[in-house]
Write a protein that holds these residues in place. Structure first.
Motif, PDB file in Angstrom:
ATOM      1  N   PHE A  84       0.823  -1.205   0.000  1.00  0.00           N
ATOM      2  CA  PHE A  84       0.000   0.000   0.000  1.00  0.00           C
ATOM      3  C   PHE A  84       0.868   1.271   0.000  1.00  0.00           C
ATOM      4  CE2 PHE A  84      -2.658  -3.259   1.972  1.00  0.00           C
ATOM      5  CZ  PHE A  84      -3.862  -3.109   1.306  1.00  0.00           C
ATOM      6  N   GLY A  85       2.197   1.076   0.153  1.00  0.00           N
ATOM      7  CA  GLY A  85       3.100   2.215   0.188  1.00  0.00           C
ATOM      8  C   GLY A  85       3.244   2.828   1.566  1.00  0.00           C
ATOM      9  N   THR A  86       2.782   2.112   2.600  1.00  0.00           N
ATOM     10  CA  THR A  86       2.920   2.582   3.976  1.00  0.00           C
ATOM     11  C   THR A  86       3.807   1.606   4.744  1.00  0.00           C
ATOM     12  OG1 THR A  86       0.928   1.396   4.715  1.00  0.00           O
ATOM     13  CG2 THR A  86       0.629   3.667   3.940  1.00  0.00           C
ATOM     14  N   VAL A  87       4.213   1.994   5.934  1.00  0.00           N
ATOM     15  CA  VAL A  87       5.046   1.140   6.775  1.00  0.00           C
ATOM     16  C   VAL A  87       4.165   0.517   7.851  1.00  0.00           C
ATOM     17  CG1 VAL A  87       6.944   1.135   8.444  1.00  0.00           C
ATOM     18  CG2 VAL A  87       7.144   2.439   6.325  1.00  0.00           C
ATOM     19  N   GLY A  88       4.349  -0.785   8.077  1.00  0.00           N
ATOM     20  CA  GLY A  88       3.585  -1.487   9.101  1.00  0.00           C
ATOM     21  C   GLY A  88       2.534  -2.396   8.498  1.00  0.00           C
ATOM     22  N   TRP A  89       1.659  -2.891   9.350  1.00  0.00           N
ATOM     23  CA  TRP A  89       0.595  -3.813   8.952  1.00  0.00           C
ATOM     24  C   TRP A  89      -0.506  -3.099   8.189  1.00  0.00           C
ATOM     25  CZ3 TRP A  89      -1.010  -8.806   8.736  1.00  0.00           C
ATOM     26  CH2 TRP A  89      -2.371  -9.039   8.613  1.00  0.00           C
ATOM     27  N   ARG A  90      -0.927  -3.697   7.107  1.00  0.00           N
ATOM     28  CA  ARG A  90      -2.176  -3.353   6.417  1.00  0.00           C
ATOM     29  C   ARG A  90      -2.802  -4.696   6.077  1.00  0.00           C
ATOM     30  NH1 ARG A  90      -2.851   1.689   3.876  1.00  0.00           N
ATOM     31  NH2 ARG A  90      -4.965   0.945   3.498  1.00  0.00           N
ATOM     32  N   GLY A  91      -4.008  -4.898   6.535  1.00  0.00           N
ATOM     33  CA  GLY A  91      -4.647  -6.200   6.435  1.00  0.00           C
ATOM     34  C   GLY A  91      -5.208  -6.544   5.071  1.00  0.00           C
ATOM     35  N   PRO A  92      -5.711  -7.780   4.972  1.00  0.00           N
ATOM     36  CA  PRO A  92      -6.318  -8.239   3.729  1.00  0.00           C
ATOM     37  C   PRO A  92      -7.400  -7.279   3.235  1.00  0.00           C
ATOM     38  CG  PRO A  92      -6.055 -10.078   5.241  1.00  0.00           C
ATOM     39  CD  PRO A  92      -5.713  -8.830   6.004  1.00  0.00           C
ATOM     40  N   CYS A  93      -7.397  -7.054   1.929  1.00  0.00           N
ATOM     41  CA  CYS A  93      -8.362  -6.148   1.310  1.00  0.00           C
ATOM     42  C   CYS A  93      -8.509  -6.538  -0.167  1.00  0.00           C
ATOM     43  CB  CYS A  93      -7.891  -4.701   1.459  1.00  0.00           C
ATOM     44  SG  CYS A  93      -9.192  -3.492   1.199  1.00  0.00           S
ATOM     45  N   PRO A  94      -8.843  -7.814  -0.434  1.00  0.00           N
ATOM     46  CA  PRO A  94      -8.896  -8.263  -1.825  1.00  0.00           C
ATOM     47  C   PRO A  94     -10.119  -7.711  -2.558  1.00  0.00           C
ATOM     48  CG  PRO A  94      -9.771  -9.968  -0.419  1.00  0.00           C
ATOM     49  CD  PRO A  94      -9.263  -8.870   0.486  1.00  0.00           C
ATOM     50  N   PRO A  95     -10.083  -7.758  -3.886  1.00  0.00           N
ATOM     51  CA  PRO A  95     -11.292  -7.400  -4.630  1.00  0.00           C
ATOM     52  C   PRO A  95     -12.415  -8.358  -4.228  1.00  0.00           C
ATOM     53  CG  PRO A  95      -9.413  -7.710  -6.112  1.00  0.00           C
ATOM     54  CD  PRO A  95      -8.991  -8.169  -4.756  1.00  0.00           C
ATOM     55  N   ARG A  96     -13.627  -7.917  -4.337  1.00  0.00           N
ATOM     56  CA  ARG A  96     -14.760  -8.791  -4.002  1.00  0.00           C
ATOM     57  C   ARG A  96     -14.766  -9.978  -4.954  1.00  0.00           C
ATOM     58  NH1 ARG A  96     -16.917  -5.945  -0.138  1.00  0.00           N
ATOM     59  NH2 ARG A  96     -17.115  -3.711  -0.288  1.00  0.00           N
ATOM     60  N   GLY A  97     -15.164 -11.118  -4.439  1.00  0.00           N
ATOM     61  CA  GLY A  97     -15.209 -12.326  -5.270  1.00  0.00           C
ATOM     62  C   GLY A  97     -14.586 -13.494  -4.557  1.00  0.00           C
ATOM     63  N   SER A  98     -13.637 -14.129  -5.212  1.00  0.00           N
ATOM     64  CA  SER A  98     -13.054 -15.347  -4.661  1.00  0.00           C
ATOM     65  C   SER A  98     -12.143 -15.043  -3.467  1.00  0.00           C
ATOM     66  CB  SER A  98     -12.265 -16.079  -5.741  1.00  0.00           C
ATOM     67  OG  SER A  98     -11.220 -15.276  -6.211  1.00  0.00           O
ATOM     68  N   PRO A  99     -11.987 -16.022  -2.583  1.00  0.00           N
ATOM     69  CA  PRO A  99     -11.099 -15.812  -1.433  1.00  0.00           C
ATOM     70  C   PRO A  99      -9.631 -15.742  -1.863  1.00  0.00           C
ATOM     71  CG  PRO A  99     -11.898 -18.073  -1.471  1.00  0.00           C
ATOM     72  CD  PRO A  99     -12.596 -17.342  -2.584  1.00  0.00           C
ATOM     73  N   HIS A 100      -8.867 -14.989  -1.100  1.00  0.00           N
ATOM     74  CA  HIS A 100      -7.420 -14.910  -1.312  1.00  0.00           C
ATOM     75  C   HIS A 100      -6.732 -15.603  -0.152  1.00  0.00           C
ATOM     76  CE1 HIS A 100      -6.928 -11.469  -4.406  1.00  0.00           C
ATOM     77  NE2 HIS A 100      -8.090 -12.061  -4.580  1.00  0.00           N
ATOM     78  N   ARG A 101      -5.512 -16.062  -0.404  1.00  0.00           N
ATOM     79  CA  ARG A 101      -4.686 -16.684   0.630  1.00  0.00           C
ATOM     80  C   ARG A 101      -3.673 -15.663   1.135  1.00  0.00           C
ATOM     81  NH1 ARG A 101      -1.769 -20.822  -2.617  1.00  0.00           N
ATOM     82  NH2 ARG A 101      -2.001 -19.129  -4.121  1.00  0.00           N
ATOM     83  N   TYR A 102      -3.451 -15.682   2.445  1.00  0.00           N
ATOM     84  CA  TYR A 102      -2.496 -14.765   3.075  1.00  0.00           C
ATOM     85  C   TYR A 102      -1.480 -15.607   3.831  1.00  0.00           C
ATOM     86  CZ  TYR A 102      -5.752 -11.387   1.507  1.00  0.00           C
ATOM     87  OH  TYR A 102      -6.548 -10.645   0.677  1.00  0.00           O
ATOM     88  N   PHE A 103      -0.223 -15.510   3.399  1.00  0.00           N
ATOM     89  CA  PHE A 103       0.857 -16.302   3.987  1.00  0.00           C
ATOM     90  C   PHE A 103       1.651 -15.459   4.964  1.00  0.00           C
ATOM     91  CE2 PHE A 103      -0.213 -18.641   0.207  1.00  0.00           C
ATOM     92  CZ  PHE A 103      -0.072 -19.963   0.597  1.00  0.00           C
ATOM     93  N   PHE A 104       1.764 -15.947   6.185  1.00  0.00           N
ATOM     94  CA  PHE A 104       2.608 -15.374   7.228  1.00  0.00           C
ATOM     95  C   PHE A 104       3.841 -16.271   7.239  1.00  0.00           C
ATOM     96  CE2 PHE A 104      -1.618 -14.076   8.117  1.00  0.00           C
ATOM     97  CZ  PHE A 104      -1.609 -12.983   8.961  1.00  0.00           C
TER      98      PHE A 104
END
Length: 145
Positions: A84-104
């Motif tokens: 997002f161009g910021t420093v730190g955490w920014r959470g999931p915010c996918p386009p509406r529709g299918s689920p996205h996977r988030y890897f830690f």
């Protein structure tokens, strides 16, 4: 080494609270079984399903190797620039529709990384090269309604 969250189980949905549709705070994370010889921990949180390619949500380095818990919404001293161009955490915010996977992805390193605040993923990965002792992974999903 293990990486878990009390907010969601591996392979399960990430609660809305931790996304752009909620409070957008980082989820609580628990770290265990860090290998001997570890001098610091680094972590990337990304979405490989993003339309623009892998999208970074959180980049962290130089966590103390005895770190057991990262509290919900924690602010850390060594965080990088996310997608997002910021420093730190920014959470999931996918386009509406299918689920996205988030890897830690958590890495045990045999060194501290000499990086400036706001470093990008390429800089962190380059500094980590040849210093990874072990890796742990936690994956959650998120689908916008």
């Amino acid at each position: 080494m293990r990486l878990e969250s009390s907010a969601f189980n591996g392979g399960q949905p990430i609660p809305e609270r931790y996304t752009c549709d909620g409070e957008d705070v980082s989820p609580p994370l628990q770290i265990s079984d860090v290998p001997k010889g570890c001098k610091s921990l680094a972590m990337f949180v990304d979405d490989p399903d993003a339309p623009v390619g892998t999208f970074d949500h959180w980049i962290v380095w130089n966590l103390h190797p005895k770190t057991n818990d990262l509290a919900e919404g924690v602010s850390l001293p060594h965080e990088g620039e996310n997608g997002f161009g910021t420093v730190g955490w920014r959470g999931p915010c996918p386009p509406r529709g299918s689920p996205h996977r988030y890897f830690f992805r958590l890495y045990a390193l045999d060194t501290m990384l000499p990086l400036r605040e706001g470093s990008n993923r390429e800089e962190v990965e380059e500094a980590m090269e040849g210093h990874i002792l072990e890796k742990a992974e936690l994956m959650g999903t998120y689908r916008r309604k």
